[in-house]
Design a protein around this motif. Sequence first.
Motif: not given
Length: 175
Positions: A101, A104-105, A107-108, A111, A128-129, A131-132, A135-136
Amino acid sequence: MNALYGGLWLLAMVLWGDLKRWKKYYPTLLFFMIGDFLYLYLLSDHFPLWTYNPQGIDEIIGITNTHVTLSIMFVKYPATTFIYLAKFPETGRFMQILYGTGWVGLYTLNEFIDRKLNLIVYDNGWNFYWSILFNVVMFTILRIHYCRPLVAWGLSILFILFLWNIFNVPSEVFR
């Protein structure tokens, strides 16, 4: 900005990456890069979901989406792979989830900053969502690939097919 990002990722790799045992992580690094090469080759010109938009000095000296993508592949991905896999907690499911997590955070957040600075533009329904979620899935599959490569390839193919259908990618991308 591209050079600044590259410098930060190189510094992180030197400080925290397991460079002495790079061969251990090399197959997963190649797996990581192949995904982006496929996106770059198949979609970036004909059906982009996102495009890097160089600003300032990057734009003045002629940096393009392709240059940014390649610098990410050759600098950010090795740094990510050599740190993420080397420091991944071997025990404790909660710690593993927390660690993933965190990545992921990171990288998020990267972005999010890129979006605020107009360094990345979304197209064809991407946002953007997505992309999240990406990333996960990406960080989960990177760890799976490190432990069980064939399983990761299968899951990646399923995720690609899922995205392909959700975004109605036209067959014309195969040139």
